[in-house]
Design a protein around this motif. Structure first.
Motif, PDB file in Angstrom:
ATOM      1  N   VAL A   1       0.860  -1.186   0.000  1.00  0.00           N
ATOM      2  CA  VAL A   1       0.000   0.000   0.000  1.00  0.00           C
ATOM      3  C   VAL A   1       0.895   1.235   0.000  1.00  0.00           C
ATOM      4  O   VAL A   1       1.800   1.348   0.835  1.00  0.00           O
ATOM      5  N   LYS A   2       0.622   2.127  -0.938  1.00  0.00           N
ATOM      6  CA  LYS A   2       1.324   3.409  -0.991  1.00  0.00           C
ATOM      7  C   LYS A   2       0.330   4.500  -0.637  1.00  0.00           C
ATOM      8  O   LYS A   2      -0.775   4.526  -1.169  1.00  0.00           O
ATOM      9  N   VAL A   3       0.737   5.390   0.246  1.00  0.00           N
ATOM     10  CA  VAL A   3      -0.088   6.546   0.606  1.00  0.00           C
ATOM     11  C   VAL A   3       0.605   7.779   0.042  1.00  0.00           C
ATOM     12  O   VAL A   3       1.790   8.016   0.321  1.00  0.00           O
ATOM     13  N   MET A   4      -0.148   8.534  -0.755  1.00  0.00           N
ATOM     14  CA  MET A   4       0.402   9.701  -1.429  1.00  0.00           C
ATOM     15  C   MET A   4      -0.328  10.971  -1.016  1.00  0.00           C
ATOM     16  O   MET A   4      -1.515  10.927  -0.705  1.00  0.00           O
ATOM     17  N   ASP A   5       0.405  12.071  -1.063  1.00  0.00           N
ATOM     18  CA  ASP A   5      -0.225  13.364  -0.804  1.00  0.00           C
ATOM     19  C   ASP A   5      -0.846  13.893  -2.097  1.00  0.00           C
ATOM     20  O   ASP A   5      -0.832  13.222  -3.132  1.00  0.00           O
ATOM     21  N   MET A   6      -1.365  15.091  -2.054  1.00  0.00           N
ATOM     22  CA  MET A   6      -2.041  15.668  -3.221  1.00  0.00           C
ATOM     23  C   MET A   6      -1.075  16.084  -4.325  1.00  0.00           C
ATOM     24  O   MET A   6      -1.494  16.462  -5.408  1.00  0.00           O
ATOM     25  N   HIS A   7       0.223  15.978  -4.045  1.00  0.00           N
ATOM     26  CA  HIS A   7       1.240  16.279  -5.055  1.00  0.00           C
ATOM     27  C   HIS A   7       1.814  14.981  -5.640  1.00  0.00           C
ATOM     28  O   HIS A   7       2.866  15.008  -6.277  1.00  0.00           O
ATOM     29  N   ASP A   8       1.129  13.850  -5.368  1.00  0.00           N
ATOM     30  CA  ASP A   8       1.552  12.514  -5.807  1.00  0.00           C
ATOM     31  C   ASP A   8       2.915  12.097  -5.253  1.00  0.00           C
ATOM     32  O   ASP A   8       3.608  11.267  -5.846  1.00  0.00           O
ATOM     33  N   GLN A   9       3.294  12.657  -4.109  1.00  0.00           N
ATOM     34  CA  GLN A   9       4.512  12.244  -3.414  1.00  0.00           C
ATOM     35  C   GLN A   9       4.145  11.128  -2.433  1.00  0.00           C
ATOM     36  O   GLN A   9       3.185  11.255  -1.675  1.00  0.00           O
ATOM     37  N   ILE A  10       4.890  10.039  -2.457  1.00  0.00           N
ATOM     38  CA  ILE A  10       4.636   8.951  -1.510  1.00  0.00           C
ATOM     39  C   ILE A  10       5.129   9.390  -0.135  1.00  0.00           C
ATOM     40  O   ILE A  10       6.299   9.708   0.041  1.00  0.00           O
ATOM     41  N   VAL A  11       4.200   9.428   0.824  1.00  0.00           N
ATOM     42  CA  VAL A  11       4.542   9.852   2.185  1.00  0.00           C
ATOM     43  C   VAL A  11       4.640   8.667   3.139  1.00  0.00           C
ATOM     44  O   VAL A  11       5.223   8.794   4.224  1.00  0.00           O
ATOM     45  N   PHE A  12       4.098   7.529   2.730  1.00  0.00           N
ATOM     46  CA  PHE A  12       4.004   6.354   3.609  1.00  0.00           C
ATOM     47  C   PHE A  12       3.885   5.126   2.732  1.00  0.00           C
ATOM     48  O   PHE A  12       3.227   5.157   1.689  1.00  0.00           O
ATOM     49  N   ARG A  13       4.538   4.056   3.137  1.00  0.00           N
ATOM     50  CA  ARG A  13       4.419   2.791   2.408  1.00  0.00           C
ATOM     51  C   ARG A  13       4.289   1.668   3.439  1.00  0.00           C
ATOM     52  O   ARG A  13       4.959   1.680   4.471  1.00  0.00           O
ATOM     53  N   ALA A  14       3.426   0.717   3.125  1.00  0.00           N
ATOM     54  CA  ALA A  14       3.240  -0.434   4.009  1.00  0.00           C
ATOM     55  C   ALA A  14       3.178  -1.710   3.182  1.00  0.00           C
ATOM     56  O   ALA A  14       2.729  -1.698   2.037  1.00  0.00           O
ATOM     57  N   VAL A  15       3.642  -2.782   3.783  1.00  0.00           N
ATOM     58  CA  VAL A  15       3.419  -4.119   3.235  1.00  0.00           C
ATOM     59  C   VAL A  15       2.691  -4.886   4.329  1.00  0.00           C
ATOM     60  O   VAL A  15       3.198  -5.030   5.445  1.00  0.00           O
ATOM     61  N   ILE A  16       1.486  -5.309   3.992  1.00  0.00           N
ATOM     62  CA  ILE A  16       0.664  -6.041   4.954  1.00  0.00           C
ATOM     63  C   ILE A  16       0.562  -7.483   4.466  1.00  0.00           C
ATOM     64  O   ILE A  16       0.117  -7.733   3.343  1.00  0.00           O
ATOM     65  N   THR A  17       0.993  -8.401   5.297  1.00  0.00           N
ATOM     66  CA  THR A  17       0.927  -9.816   4.954  1.00  0.00           C
ATOM     67  C   THR A  17      -0.422 -10.359   5.403  1.00  0.00           C
ATOM     68  O   THR A  17      -0.761 -10.301   6.586  1.00  0.00           O
ATOM     69  N   MET A  18      -1.187 -10.835   4.422  1.00  0.00           N
ATOM     70  CA  MET A  18      -2.501 -11.416   4.694  1.00  0.00           C
ATOM     71  C   MET A  18      -2.377 -12.937   4.706  1.00  0.00           C
ATOM     72  O   MET A  18      -1.801 -13.527   3.789  1.00  0.00           O
ATOM     73  N   LEU A  19      -2.908 -13.543   5.742  1.00  0.00           N
ATOM     74  CA  LEU A  19      -2.976 -14.997   5.824  1.00  0.00           C
ATOM     75  C   LEU A  19      -4.328 -15.418   5.260  1.00  0.00           C
ATOM     76  O   LEU A  19      -5.362 -15.040   5.787  1.00  0.00           O
ATOM     77  N   ILE A  20      -4.283 -16.182   4.176  1.00  0.00           N
ATOM     78  CA  ILE A  20      -5.510 -16.599   3.490  1.00  0.00           C
ATOM     79  C   ILE A  20      -5.626 -18.110   3.593  1.00  0.00           C
ATOM     80  O   ILE A  20      -4.658 -18.837   3.331  1.00  0.00           O
ATOM     81  N   SER A  21      -6.808 -18.560   3.980  1.00  0.00           N
ATOM     82  CA  SER A  21      -7.028 -19.996   4.134  1.00  0.00           C
ATOM     83  C   SER A  21      -8.470 -20.336   3.748  1.00  0.00           C
ATOM     84  O   SER A  21      -9.343 -19.465   3.775  1.00  0.00           O
ATOM     85  N   PRO A  22      -8.713 -21.599   3.399  1.00  0.00           N
ATOM     86  CA  PRO A  22     -10.084 -22.000   3.094  1.00  0.00           C
ATOM     87  C   PRO A  22     -10.972 -21.842   4.327  1.00  0.00           C
ATOM     88  O   PRO A  22     -10.528 -22.050   5.460  1.00  0.00           O
ATOM     89  N   LYS A  23     -12.230 -21.468   4.091  1.00  0.00           N
ATOM     90  CA  LYS A  23     -13.196 -21.394   5.191  1.00  0.00           C
ATOM     91  C   LYS A  23     -13.453 -22.805   5.702  1.00  0.00           C
ATOM     92  O   LYS A  23     -13.414 -23.773   4.935  1.00  0.00           O
ATOM     93  N   LYS A  24     -13.750 -22.889   6.968  1.00  0.00           N
ATOM     94  CA  LYS A  24     -14.086 -24.197   7.546  1.00  0.00           C
ATOM     95  C   LYS A  24     -15.455 -24.641   7.013  1.00  0.00           C
ATOM     96  O   LYS A  24     -16.334 -23.827   6.829  1.00  0.00           O
ATOM     97  N   ALA A  25     -15.582 -25.930   6.792  1.00  0.00           N
ATOM     98  CA  ALA A  25     -16.847 -26.457   6.232  1.00  0.00           C
ATOM     99  C   ALA A  25     -17.983 -26.374   7.217  1.00  0.00           C
ATOM    100  O   ALA A  25     -17.844 -26.289   8.387  1.00  0.00           O
TER     101      ALA A  25
END
Length: 157
Positions: free
Chosen positions: A133-157
């Motif tokens: 995820v990149k967060v930019m200001d109104m001048h299209d300058q990146i002010v913040f960057r994040a990498v979020i690791t999502m754990l994805i798994s099958p739903k339980k039956a």
């Protein structure tokens, strides 16, 4: 193609209405109330992509008058989570596993967050999906960057 999520079908129904993006944003904040603190406005949403924005206002400012770090973390988590929800098959579930962040510049304007995947993986048993995820200001300058690791798994039956 897999069955789409409730969130994505709601976006598809509401986003083209007058005030529909505002309504969708309120629905998401009703589902996850903590995100209401930043008053997000969704701009675009599709599998592999989510864009939202927030206004610079007193409630999200720090002591030096810029958007505070946790507001940007909230933006990143909301964008990454919503992207994940509309990207994975309806047979799967997700939860954030970890988050790394970089504060690159002072956030002195309204902000825009973009979460994007370069490619959508095959979702088998359990997958760790890093979402940038990149967060930019109104001048299209990146002010913040994040990498979020999502754990994805099958739903339980």
């Amino acid at each position: 193609m897999h069955k789409i999520s409730l969130i994505f079908s709601t976006w598809q129904r509401t986003s083209n209405w007058i005030g529909g993006k505002w309504l969708f944003s309120r629905i998401i904040c009703w589902m996850a109330p903590y995100f209401g603190t930043i008053r997000p406005q969704f701009v675009a949403l599709r599998p592999g992509y989510c864009e939202l924005q927030i206004k610079k206002r007193r409630a999200v400012l720090n002591h030096i008058g810029t958007v505070h770090a946790i507001a940007m973390c909230n933006m990143a988590e909301l964008a990454a989570g919503t992207l994940t929800d509309v990207t994975i098959p309806a047979t799967h579930r997700w939860i954030p596993k970890g988050m790394t962040v970089e504060y690159l510049k002072k956030a002195a304007t309204n902000l825009r967050a973009i979460a994007a995947l370069e490619s959508i993986p095959a979702f088998a048993a359990v997958v760790e999906l890093p979402v940038t995820v990149k967060v930019m200001d109104m001048h299209d300058q990146i002010v913040f960057r994040a990498v979020i690791t999502m754990l994805i798994s099958p739903k339980k039956a």
